[in-house]
Design a protein around this motif. Structure first.
Motif, PDB file in Angstrom:
ATOM      1  N   GLY A  19      -9.200   0.219   7.651  1.00  0.00           N
ATOM      2  CA  GLY A  19      -8.335   0.960   8.551  1.00  0.00           C
ATOM      3  C   GLY A  19      -6.891   0.897   8.101  1.00  0.00           C
ATOM      4  O   GLY A  19      -6.577   0.399   7.015  1.00  0.00           O
ATOM      5  N   PRO A  20      -5.969   1.371   8.940  1.00  0.00           N
ATOM      6  CA  PRO A  20      -4.553   1.401   8.542  1.00  0.00           C
ATOM      7  C   PRO A  20      -3.861   0.045   8.586  1.00  0.00           C
ATOM      8  O   PRO A  20      -2.738  -0.074   8.108  1.00  0.00           O
ATOM      9  CB  PRO A  20      -3.937   2.360   9.570  1.00  0.00           C
ATOM     10  N   ARG A  21      -4.523  -0.966   9.163  1.00  0.00           N
ATOM     11  CA  ARG A  21      -3.913  -2.289   9.248  1.00  0.00           C
ATOM     12  C   ARG A  21      -4.905  -3.341   8.770  1.00  0.00           C
ATOM     13  O   ARG A  21      -6.120  -3.161   8.865  1.00  0.00           O
ATOM     14  CB  ARG A  21      -3.469  -2.596  10.688  1.00  0.00           C
ATOM     15  N   GLY A  22      -4.375  -4.450   8.283  1.00  0.00           N
ATOM     16  CA  GLY A  22      -5.232  -5.527   7.813  1.00  0.00           C
ATOM     17  C   GLY A  22      -4.463  -6.441   6.882  1.00  0.00           C
ATOM     18  O   GLY A  22      -3.232  -6.365   6.748  1.00  0.00           O
ATOM     19  N   HIS A  23      -5.201  -7.317   6.214  1.00  0.00           N
ATOM     20  CA  HIS A  23      -4.588  -8.303   5.333  1.00  0.00           C
ATOM     21  C   HIS A  23      -4.846  -8.028   3.855  1.00  0.00           C
ATOM     22  O   HIS A  23      -4.087  -8.487   3.000  1.00  0.00           O
ATOM     23  CB  HIS A  23      -5.118  -9.705   5.675  1.00  0.00           C
ATOM     24  N   HIS A  24      -5.934  -7.314   3.545  1.00  0.00           N
ATOM     25  CA  HIS A  24      -6.295  -7.050   2.155  1.00  0.00           C
ATOM     26  C   HIS A  24      -6.347  -5.542   1.922  1.00  0.00           C
ATOM     27  O   HIS A  24      -7.031  -4.807   2.646  1.00  0.00           O
ATOM     28  CB  HIS A  24      -7.656  -7.671   1.827  1.00  0.00           C
ATOM     29  N   ARG A  25      -5.628  -5.089   0.901  1.00  0.00           N
ATOM     30  CA  ARG A  25      -5.633  -3.668   0.554  1.00  0.00           C
ATOM     31  C   ARG A  25      -6.992  -3.282  -0.011  1.00  0.00           C
ATOM     32  O   ARG A  25      -7.615  -4.045  -0.761  1.00  0.00           O
ATOM     33  CB  ARG A  25      -4.547  -3.392  -0.481  1.00  0.00           C
ATOM     34  N   VAL A  26      -7.474  -2.093   0.367  1.00  0.00           N
ATOM     35  CA  VAL A  26      -8.728  -1.553  -0.158  1.00  0.00           C
ATOM     36  C   VAL A  26      -8.384  -0.498  -1.196  1.00  0.00           C
ATOM     37  O   VAL A  26      -7.632   0.444  -0.920  1.00  0.00           O
ATOM     38  CB  VAL A  26      -9.589  -0.941   0.968  1.00  0.00           C
ATOM     39  N   ILE A  27      -8.935  -0.655  -2.408  1.00  0.00           N
ATOM     40  CA  ILE A  27      -8.667   0.278  -3.501  1.00  0.00           C
ATOM     41  C   ILE A  27      -9.999   0.848  -3.964  1.00  0.00           C
ATOM     42  O   ILE A  27     -10.843   0.126  -4.499  1.00  0.00           O
ATOM     43  CB  ILE A  27      -7.946  -0.410  -4.677  1.00  0.00           C
TER      44      ILE A  27
ATOM     45  N   VAL B 229      -7.082   7.634  -7.887  1.00  0.00           N
ATOM     46  CA  VAL B 229      -6.624   8.977  -8.267  1.00  0.00           C
ATOM     47  C   VAL B 229      -5.257   9.266  -7.657  1.00  0.00           C
ATOM     48  O   VAL B 229      -4.382   9.854  -8.306  1.00  0.00           O
ATOM     49  CB  VAL B 229      -7.667  10.033  -7.838  1.00  0.00           C
ATOM     50  N   ALA B 230      -5.038   8.857  -6.403  1.00  0.00           N
ATOM     51  CA  ALA B 230      -3.763   9.123  -5.728  1.00  0.00           C
ATOM     52  C   ALA B 230      -2.668   8.138  -6.123  1.00  0.00           C
ATOM     53  O   ALA B 230      -1.499   8.354  -5.796  1.00  0.00           O
ATOM     54  CB  ALA B 230      -3.955   9.084  -4.216  1.00  0.00           C
ATOM     55  N   GLN B 231      -3.036   7.042  -6.790  1.00  0.00           N
ATOM     56  CA  GLN B 231      -2.088   6.001  -7.203  1.00  0.00           C
ATOM     57  C   GLN B 231      -1.383   5.357  -6.013  1.00  0.00           C
ATOM     58  O   GLN B 231      -0.235   4.909  -6.123  1.00  0.00           O
ATOM     59  CB  GLN B 231      -1.054   6.568  -8.183  1.00  0.00           C
ATOM     60  N   SER B 232      -2.073   5.301  -4.884  1.00  0.00           N
ATOM     61  CA  SER B 232      -1.545   4.614  -3.706  1.00  0.00           C
ATOM     62  C   SER B 232      -2.699   4.331  -2.763  1.00  0.00           C
ATOM     63  O   SER B 232      -3.733   5.000  -2.810  1.00  0.00           O
ATOM     64  CB  SER B 232      -0.471   5.454  -2.990  1.00  0.00           C
ATOM     65  N   SER B 233      -2.517   3.331  -1.912  1.00  0.00           N
ATOM     66  CA  SER B 233      -3.569   2.962  -0.966  1.00  0.00           C
ATOM     67  C   SER B 233      -2.954   2.755   0.406  1.00  0.00           C
ATOM     68  O   SER B 233      -1.934   2.079   0.548  1.00  0.00           O
ATOM     69  CB  SER B 233      -4.285   1.685  -1.413  1.00  0.00           C
ATOM     70  N   LYS B 234      -3.599   3.363   1.420  1.00  0.00           N
ATOM     71  CA  LYS B 234      -3.181   3.182   2.808  1.00  0.00           C
ATOM     72  C   LYS B 234      -4.279   2.549   3.646  1.00  0.00           C
ATOM     73  O   LYS B 234      -4.177   2.504   4.865  1.00  0.00           O
ATOM     74  CB  LYS B 234      -2.786   4.531   3.406  1.00  0.00           C
ATOM     75  N   ARG B 235      -5.336   2.069   2.992  1.00  0.00           N
ATOM     76  CA  ARG B 235      -6.434   1.436   3.722  1.00  0.00           C
ATOM     77  C   ARG B 235      -6.351  -0.079   3.542  1.00  0.00           C
ATOM     78  O   ARG B 235      -6.066  -0.578   2.458  1.00  0.00           O
ATOM     79  CB  ARG B 235      -7.786   1.951   3.224  1.00  0.00           C
ATOM     80  N   TRP B 236      -6.663  -0.764   4.631  1.00  0.00           N
ATOM     81  CA  TRP B 236      -6.610  -2.220   4.634  1.00  0.00           C
ATOM     82  C   TRP B 236      -7.855  -2.772   5.326  1.00  0.00           C
ATOM     83  O   TRP B 236      -8.524  -2.067   6.089  1.00  0.00           O
ATOM     84  CB  TRP B 236      -5.352  -2.717   5.357  1.00  0.00           C
ATOM     85  N   MET B 237      -8.127  -4.043   5.092  1.00  0.00           N
ATOM     86  CA  MET B 237      -9.252  -4.701   5.748  1.00  0.00           C
ATOM     87  C   MET B 237      -8.792  -6.049   6.288  1.00  0.00           C
ATOM     88  O   MET B 237      -8.073  -6.799   5.613  1.00  0.00           O
ATOM     89  CB  MET B 237     -10.421  -4.899   4.761  1.00  0.00           C
ATOM     90  N   ASP B 238      -9.224  -6.324   7.512  1.00  0.00           N
ATOM     91  CA  ASP B 238      -8.894  -7.596   8.146  1.00  0.00           C
ATOM     92  C   ASP B 238      -9.621  -8.732   7.430  1.00  0.00           C
ATOM     93  O   ASP B 238     -10.773  -8.603   7.039  1.00  0.00           O
ATOM     94  CB  ASP B 238      -9.290  -7.550   9.624  1.00  0.00           C
ATOM     95  N   ARG B 239      -8.939  -9.857   7.274  1.00  0.00           N
ATOM     96  CA  ARG B 239      -9.537 -10.967   6.515  1.00  0.00           C
ATOM     97  C   ARG B 239     -10.732 -11.575   7.238  1.00  0.00           C
ATOM     98  O   ARG B 239     -11.684 -12.031   6.586  1.00  0.00           O
ATOM     99  CB  ARG B 239      -8.479 -12.036   6.254  1.00  0.00           C
ATOM    100  N   LEU B 240     -10.711 -11.576   8.580  1.00  0.00           N
ATOM    101  CA  LEU B 240     -11.863 -12.112   9.310  1.00  0.00           C
ATOM    102  C   LEU B 240     -13.073 -11.192   9.156  1.00  0.00           C
ATOM    103  O   LEU B 240     -14.208 -11.656   8.997  1.00  0.00           O
ATOM    104  CB  LEU B 240     -11.516 -12.292  10.784  1.00  0.00           C
TER     105      LEU B 240
END
Length: 678
Positions: A513-521, A527-538
């Motif tokens: 989702g849009p918030r979290g502790h670990h970036r999802v790539i 392809v977009a050279q950027s990431s706006k998805r994150w995953m909660d560490r728990l």
């Protein structure tokens, strides 16, 4: 029992893959289930065999829990076609409840056990007595629990899929998840629990009990008590089962047959939706009378959140009785907020327009004579809007009208005198909705533009300082003598242990989702050279305990939908399949910046338009530069990256400035003094 069949498209949706992937599986794997003979048109496959195969092979993007639940679902869907869907859902729900009460698998004949646990027929006895002639009801219950791991989750899964069993009427009054979130937050369940430690919630029009169950999200069931009204005995038993299986103790809830019984005088909060009536039969006076009855039973500090038809709650009225009732309610001092909702909040009734009222007994004095009006009907009700609207309501409830207080983001605080209540005028914020929501932004736009201009000046000055400190860009490029470096494939680099391949992981879309502790790539981010998805560490630890995170300097590469390379400078990210990672071995001559640059310019990464597969990652070749050449190239790339960062910052500010200026001129709220004598 009829065999449940699945097409290629249904298998793809089940496994959460693209449709051609299923065809590839069937071609590559000889043990893929065979289609049913004689199926005309497209091939059809036995659902149970397909799900078993997916579980054994561990293919696709669906987790094992979802597949197990789907296996039970397809078996139950076949039963539902032979028997009545409503009877099947009620009897299976009763059996799940009995399984929960007994704490052990059910016997072949569960009726004696049901008579012992439910002699008063409050939960399950009648539904088990009227159960269709199923071959193995206890076995079906165990299959459901196996798919969901516990009886409560299995029951929610069963009710959530009642439409597939032929009982869609159960969900006709269901609300969208975002509206449920708005109701839950507006009722302030977490805040009241923190203050009082226990909360009693009532619903005088409980339907299937879904609103009450939604209040249990992220809360301890022991801390909540419920009082619901449901005249239908079958639905009343369904609600009791729903609360009991959710962990609420039996003595903490009461489901009675009469509306607004005396028990509602003791609740701390009321959440409800008014009974649905078709537009031609809708009686605003009756709807407002129901809200009046709810208001009469609000105790000190009690809050009610009511969803009803927009025709009664916010639209203009013509009936004199309805006009008088709405005016009396609004001037009573109990109604604190009126929110117009967008269409589609009742998924089963997309044409039904709705609105939300919140009422509070003994509000803070600063709310007297004023009303919080919000009109959300012009846009989509997503999580962000729901949270913003709920925050506006809670701050208005806690602070009232303060000149130095919070300005609502989703509406306006309007004096009741400014509303034409005695003529039944529509309850809308003054001016069009779009103007209302942007009014403060329009007023602040000159200041926002000035702030962007200041930041742009700072960015320009930083660029000037960098140029003065480092001088003009001069890479010292000259013609290279000698033979060209030999080509080296990534496969050869792996064999020589110069780089290490990192696997990508199959992730459920709802876990990022849009918030979290670990970036999802994933492939899209590469392809977009950027990431706006994150995953909660728990969530990562609970669902993906074996996932290895990236380290600073790792590369993420993909060949789908096109070849791309992403340099993860910060690390601690999750790589999503089909993307994979590359990690340079310690001490190697290559640097992450150089390896990315060489891969970006590699010649054999393009995919031919007619090719089925693109080039394999192991076959991509790069020049085998010496350590000295790698050092020189890394220094050039470092200088270019720094200057590009400075220019990119200015570009982003110019884009923001252009958007503010154009929007202000377009809506008539902004002009400039440029070109004048002022």
């Amino acid at each position: 029992m009829a065999v449940e069949l699945m097409s290629y498209g249904e298998i793809a949706r089940l496994a959460r893959v693209e449709r051609p992937v299923v065809t590839t599986w069937r071609r590559r794997h000889p043990d893929f289930p065979a289609p049913i003979p004689g199926s005309s048109g497209q091939p059809l496959f036995p659902a149970d065999a397909v799900i078993t195969w997916l579980l054994d092979r561990q293919l696709g993007n669906a987790d094992a829990n979802s597949l197990r639940a789907e296996r039970a679902m397809h078996s139950l869907a076949a039963y539902a076609r032979e028997h009545d869907g409503r009877r099947l859902v009620l009897s299976l729900g009763a059996a799940l409840c009995l399984r929960h009460l007994a704490g052990r698998p059910l016997p072949a004949d569960p009726l004696p056990l049901a008579e012992r646990f439910d002699p008063d027929d409050e939960f399950l006895l009648t539904n088990l007595r009227e159960a269709p002639a199923l071959t193995d009801l206890p076995g079906m219950v165990e299959q459901l629990i196996e798919g969901a791991y516990q009886a409560s989750s299995a029951y929610q899964f069963l009710l959530g899929n009642c439409a597939r069993f032929g009982w869609p009427e159960l969900a006709t009054d269901a609300l969208t998840p975002h509206l449920v979130t708005l109701i839950r937050l507006a009722a302030d369940v977490p805040g009241r629990l923190r203050t009082d430690g226990h909360l009693t919630v009532g619903d005088p029009y409980a339907c299937a009990g879904d609103l009450l169950a939604a209040l249990l999200v992220d809360q301890e069931p022991d801390a909540l008590s419920f009082n619901a009204a449901q005249p239908d005995p079958e639905l009343a038993r369904l609600i009791r089962r729903r609360l009991l299986l959710a962990g609420v103790p039996e003595f903490n809830f009461a489901v009675l047959s009469d509306d607004l019984n005396d028990e509602f005088a003791d609740v701390n909060a009321i959440v409800t939706r008014l009974p649905y009536q078709p537009a031609e039969l809708c009686d605003p006076a009756e709807d407002l009378a129901r809200i009046g009855d709810i208001a009469d039973r609000l105790g000190p500090g009690c809050t009610a959140v009511v969803v009803g038809p927009a025709a009664s709650l916010v639209d203009s009225l013509r009936d004199t009785d309805a006009i008088a009732k709405r005016a009396n309610l609004l001037t009573s001092g109990l109604v604190e907020a009126v929110v117009g909702l967008p269409g589609g909040v009742f998924p089963a009734r997309p044409g039904h327009s709705a609105a939300l009222w919140t009422l509070t007994r003994d509000p803070v004095p600063d709310t007297q004579g004023r009303l919080l009006l919000a009109d959300l009907s012009g846009g989509a009700l997503d999580q962000r809007v729901a949270e913003a609207a709920a925050q506006d309501i809670l701050l208005w409830r806690g602070e009232g009208h303060r000149r130095d207080g919070h300005d609502p983001r989703t509406g306006l605080v309007v004096p009741l005198d400014a509303l034409d209540l005695r003529r039944g005028a529509a309850l809308r914020p003054p001016g069009p909705a779009s103007v209302t929501l942007r009014s403060r932004q329009a007023a602040d736009r000159p200041a926002l533009i000035g702030e962007v201009e200041r930041r742009l000046t700072d960015a320009e000055q930083e660029t000037i300082r960098y140029a003065e400190e480092h001088g003009a860009l001069n890479t010292g490029a000259v013609q290279r003598d000698g033979r060209r470096p030999r080509e080296l494939s990534l496969g050869a680099l792996r064999t020589a242990r110069r780089v290490r391949l990192l696997p990508g992981h199959r992730l459920s879309p709802e876990h990022a989702g849009p918030r979290g502790h670990h970036r999802v790539i994933g492939a899209v981010e590469v392809v977009a050279q950027s990431s706006k998805r994150w995953m909660d560490r728990l969530r990562l630890a609970a669902h993906y305990p074996h996932v290895a995170l990236t380290e600073p300097g790792d590369l993420v590469v993909t060949g789908v939908p096109e070849f791309g390379v992403f340099l993860d400078e910060d690390g601690f990210s999750v790589i999503e399949f089909p993307a994979r990672g590359l990690r340079i071995s310690p001490g190697d001559a290559l640097t992450p910046r150089v390896l990315k640059g060489l891969l970006d310019t590699a010649r054999n990464t393009a995919r031919s338009p007619g090719a089925v597969h693109g080039p394999r990652l192991s076959d991509v070749t790069i020049p085998d530069l010496s350590r000295d050449e790698v050092t020189r190239l890394d220094e050039v790339l470092r200088c270019l990256d720094e200057r590009e960062r400075l220019l990119r910052r200015q570009t982003a500010l110019l884009t923001e400035l252009r958007e503010l200026a154009v929007t202000g001129f377009a809506d008539g709220t902004l002009t400039t003094l440029y070109g004048t004598n002022s």
